[in-house]
Design a protein around this motif. Structure first.
Motif, short mmCIF file in Angstrom:
data_model
loop_
_atom_site.label_atom_id
_atom_site.label_comp_id
_atom_site.label_asym_id
_atom_site.label_seq_id
_atom_site.Cartn_x
_atom_site.Cartn_y
_atom_site.Cartn_z
N THR A 169 0.85 -1.19 0.00
CA THR A 169 0.00 0.00 0.00
C THR A 169 0.88 1.23 0.00
O THR A 169 1.82 1.34 0.81
CB THR A 169 -0.92 0.03 1.24
OG1 THR A 169 -1.74 -1.13 1.22
CG2 THR A 169 -1.80 1.27 1.22
N ASP A 172 -2.46 5.45 0.17
CA ASP A 172 -3.85 4.99 0.13
C ASP A 172 -4.19 4.22 -1.15
O ASP A 172 -5.37 4.06 -1.49
CB ASP A 172 -4.82 6.17 0.27
CG ASP A 172 -4.69 6.85 1.63
OD1 ASP A 172 -4.43 6.13 2.62
OD2 ASP A 172 -4.84 8.09 1.69
N ALA A 173 -3.19 3.76 -1.86
CA ALA A 173 -3.42 2.97 -3.06
C ALA A 173 -2.90 1.56 -2.84
O ALA A 173 -1.83 1.35 -2.25
CB ALA A 173 -2.73 3.60 -4.26
N ARG A 193 -2.46 -0.70 -9.93
CA ARG A 193 -2.62 0.25 -8.82
C ARG A 193 -4.10 0.59 -8.66
O ARG A 193 -4.73 1.12 -9.57
CB ARG A 193 -1.81 1.51 -9.09
CG ARG A 193 -1.85 2.55 -7.98
CD ARG A 193 -0.91 3.70 -8.34
NE ARG A 193 -0.82 4.69 -7.29
CZ ARG A 193 -1.62 5.76 -7.19
NH1 ARG A 193 -2.57 5.95 -8.11
NH2 ARG A 193 -1.48 6.61 -6.19
N THR A 195 -7.21 2.50 -6.41
CA THR A 195 -7.53 3.56 -5.45
C THR A 195 -9.00 3.53 -5.02
O THR A 195 -9.46 4.44 -4.35
CB THR A 195 -7.24 4.94 -6.06
OG1 THR A 195 -8.05 5.11 -7.24
CG2 THR A 195 -5.77 5.08 -6.41
#
Length: 562
Positions: A169, A172-173, A193, A195
């Motif tokens: 991580t 916050d991804a 990736r 989100t």
């Protein structure tokens, strides 16, 4: 005027009938069987002859486009063959799952491919979640983000290898990185990736960088639910490609074996009425749509499309991928709005959808929203429809004079000069009485774009997919399972014609009475929301006509008698 009105109705019915009859031909029915294994075709940068799954050469066509980079991910730099000293691979099959409030994505380390993408907020008839990765044999290795290469052995090797997975991580991804490297210098890295958005970033690199390859999604899109398989309104598996804000839709049944468009382009993907899977590159070569033929039952075959992007110089493909619903606000957010097409009257369809969504905030039921919107449309068109009724009443009162003119020229039907004189006299009479022969047709003509706007809306807007109304109607985008609303619609059409003023002779009137049966037969397979709209229109027209007949019997109060 009656003949013109009859002709307008006849053309309208013919148009509806032709659409119902020809739609299955030009918009093929939903897929009925699962896909079967197919050998990956070869690819190279545009302009190079490729070898496809049938072993024949294909020379892709080319054009040009505008990039739309979204959610950029640093593209991995291909590793030179001489730099690989230690092989990188996993020892066993592994799966990684990414869960958000909107979807559940599942990756396999075999080929580093997306094997499942389920939407949490959308279901099929049996209650299970919509799955955007088309069902296939688990042994296959052509799931989304598979590699197709000019060297078929290289593609097979990279798609069947067990990649080593890194799950971390950052900001916050959620980032999944899959790596494979062999001692002979062959390697690949795939990075994804997430989100929480439907749009997620990806990058793919392959070594040796000189090997032409592409990254593909497909074949097709999702497996249809039992309630959608036999629907003539579900169009699935077509390809889409957008360049310079111009969308091209490629019919899966009529597509060339390989179609290619030079970079830059905005996106390429696969769609159906309600869902879309697409790649939006920020670093790639040409866009490709590749067709394969798969069995679809005894002595039958079906076409399926793959969407792919060729690697840019240096052996890298990167950008963003979209797997999600064709919902207006979502598509607008990601620049994919042109994939939501409502047909010839798409502008009207989109306006009606915006109105329905706004009304539904209050009604909490799209069936009631359709009824309320129909009332609003009726109010807006009231002046024209009132003018039509007044014109019909005028025509009734002046009909004896019209018949008198026709009788005088009855024996001169083949005389063009006499016919011209008769028409001149009739037009003069219309002017004296203030009658417009076309005013009776105008409201019907104006209704057609609205009707077809509703049709496009109800067969394409995911907001109404699975939207219930009352009792037996559980999906306004599907046909009435018991044909109750089409029967009620037919009855109201009979009633409307019965009470509407007419100057038609008995033979014409009998002909008009056939129209409700024709309309009812055509509409029985249409989305129940469309039938509901037409039914409410009929009821409102009947109420309007009854009021006119009761309170305005002498309206207009007088006509010129000279």
């Amino acid at each position: 005027m009656e003949k013109r009105l009859f002709l307008a109705v006849l053309i309208s019915v013919a148009f509806l009938w032709a659409w119902a009859a020809l739609a299955p031909k030009f918009f093929p029915d939903a897929v009925k069987k699962k896909a079967v294994p197919a050998t990956a075709s070869a690819s190279a940068p545009s302009g190079t002859a490729l070898t496809n799954s049938t072993g024949t050469a294909n020379a892709p066509t080319a054009s040009a486009v505008t990039p739309a980079p979204v959610l950029p991910v640093p593209a991995p730099v291909p590793v030179a063959a001489a730099q690989i000293t230690n092989p990188v691979a996993a020892s066993e099959l592994q799966f990684k799952t990414v869960e958000t409030s909107e979807y559940v994505a599942r990756f396999s380390n075999k080929g580093a491919e997306l094997v499942s993408f389920q939407l949490r907020n959308f279901k099929i008839g049996d209650g299970s979640l919509v799955e955007l990765v088309k069902a296939r044999d688990a042994a296959r290795n052509d799931f989304p983000f598979a590699i197709e290469a000019a060297d078929a052995n290289l593609a097979q090797r990279l798609n069947s290898a067990l990649y080593q997975v890194s799950d971390r991580t950052e900001n916050d991804a959620r980032i999944l990185e899959f790596r494979f490297a062999a001692a002979d210098g062959v390697s690949a890295t795939k990075t994804f990736r997430f989100t929480g958005e439907f749009l997620f970033a990806f990058s793919v690199s392959v070594t040796p960088a000189t090997a032409p390859y592409r990254v593909a999604i497909g074949p097709g899109i999702r497996t249809l639910g039992p309630d959608e398989k036999d629907s003539q309104f579900i169009v699935t598996g077509n390809g889409v490609m957008q360049r310079e804000d111009s969308l091209k839709v490629v019919n899966r049944e009529k597509a060339d074996r390989v179609q290619s468009w030079d970079a830059p382009f905005q996106f390429v993907g696969i769609e159906d009425n309600y869902f879309l899977t697409a790649i939006k590159p920020d670093r790639s070569g040409s866009a490709v749509l590749r067709r394969i033929e798969v069995p679809a039952g005894k002595d039958e075959k079906r076409m399926e499309l793959y969407a792919a992007v060729n690697a840019a110089p240096g052996g890298v493909v990167s950008g963003s991928a979209f797997f999600g619903p064709k919902k207006t606000d979502i598509l607008d957010r990601y620049g994919l709005e042109k994939t939501l097409q409502f047909g010839v009257f798409g502008v009207i369809g989109r306006f009606l959808l915006i109105a329905l969504i706004w009304i539904n905030k209050a009604t909490k039921n799209y069936g009631y929203a359709i009824i309320l919107l129909t009332v609003i449309i009726k109010i807006v068109l009231y002046p024209l429809q009132h003018k039509q009724i007044v014109s019909m009443k005028k025509m009734q009162k002046v009909q004896p004079k019209i018949n008198s003119i026709r009788d005088r020229y009855k024996k001169a039907k083949s005389d063009a000069e006499q016919r011209q004189k008769m028409n001149t006299e009739m037009m003069k009479l219309y002017q004296q009485e203030g009658i417009n022969p076309m005013s009776g047709c105008l409201p019907l003509i104006l209704q057609l774009p609205i009707l077809w706007g509703f049709y496009g809306l109800l067969s394409r807007a995911i907001e109404l997919r699975g939207a219930p109304f009352l009792l037996w109607i559980h999906d306004l985008s599907a046909k009435d399972p018991y044909y109750i609303t089409p029967i009620l619609m037919t009855i109201t059409m009979f009633a409307q014609q019965w009470i509407t003023p007419t100057t038609a002779d008995p033979a014409q009137r009998r002909m008009f009475m056939v129209m409700p049966i024709v309309f009812g037969w055509i509409f029985k397979e249409f989305p129940s929301g469309l039938v509901l709209y037409w039914l409410v229109q009929n009821v409102l027209s009947i109420v309007q006509q009854l009021i006119m007949n009761k309170y305005w019997k002498d309206h207009p109060p007088s006509l010129t008698t000279t």
